[in-house]
Design an enzyme around this catalytic site. Sequence first.
Site, PDB file in Angstrom:
ATOM      1  N   CYS A  86      34.726  45.958  49.730  1.00 33.77           N
ATOM      2  CA  CYS A  86      36.044  46.238  50.296  1.00 33.77           C
ATOM      3  C   CYS A  86      36.471  47.677  49.988  1.00 33.77           C
ATOM      4  CB  CYS A  86      37.061  45.211  49.809  1.00 33.77           C
ATOM      5  SG  CYS A  86      38.549  45.120  50.834  1.00 33.77           S
ATOM      6  N   HIS A 200      34.456  39.733  50.463  1.00 32.88           N
ATOM      7  CA  HIS A 200      34.462  39.634  49.006  1.00 32.88           C
ATOM      8  C   HIS A 200      33.557  38.504  48.496  1.00 32.88           C
ATOM      9  CE1 HIS A 200      37.909  42.302  47.926  1.00 32.88           C
ATOM     10  NE2 HIS A 200      38.270  42.060  49.186  1.00 32.88           N
ATOM     11  N   GLU A 202      32.492  38.062  45.565  1.00 27.89           N
ATOM     12  CA  GLU A 202      32.921  37.666  44.214  1.00 27.89           C
ATOM     13  C   GLU A 202      34.039  36.630  44.258  1.00 27.89           C
ATOM     14  OE1 GLU A 202      36.053  40.666  45.200  1.00 27.89           O
ATOM     15  OE2 GLU A 202      33.966  40.271  45.736  1.00 27.89           O
TER      16      GLU A 202
END
Length: 223
Positions: A86, A200, A202
């Site tokens: 990002c 994302h 994560e």
Amino acid sequence: MNVTVLQFPGTNCEYDTKYAFEKLGCDVSIIWHKEKELPENTDLLVIPGGFSYGDYLRSGAIARFANIMDSVQKYAAKGGKILGICNGFQILLEAGLLPGAMKRNSTLNFISKFNHLKVINNDNIFLSKLKKEQIVNIPVAHQDGNYYIDNEGLKELEKNNQILLRYCDEKGKEESINGSVSFIAGICNKEKNVFGLMPHPERAMEDLLGCADGELMLKGFLK
């Protein structure tokens, strides 16, 4: 495996990133942007998401001049592995470590949701655990995620298998969520050691929180 995560004023995903890689068994250090050198034992450098310097100029444009970025440039030149997520992707673009640029989403709105992605190329360490054309479901959260590159640049990306991920629906039909050229959600450099994506992974590490597809992405670096 030793993972180094950069932190800038406005970064807000550093601890999510730390958690994700620790969940995979890695040792993780968070490094403040004013440091001038990366830890010598860094196996993977991650530039996480957030709003570095408030995104008051172009996203990532100010972070590109931080003290630590000289060391990041040298690390990349030596073949060190870098993942930008990002805002981290935006920083890599501004630093010239990846080709192209980011514009405001075509909707002019902040987009925050799970979105499907299609794996376009897996001949790289990042996506080596995934199959070509596999569909994954990964959260997005951005306002300046409209990836742009000119026609010649796009041809180079395609020629060198640098397009990693495209936005798509759950059946794999490619679609635009933010106006990105060729529906691009993630790319790498020619040498395939610097990777950037807007979604994302994560945040997709737990089925309890919606999806664990991010694990397969990040596990690729554990080779």
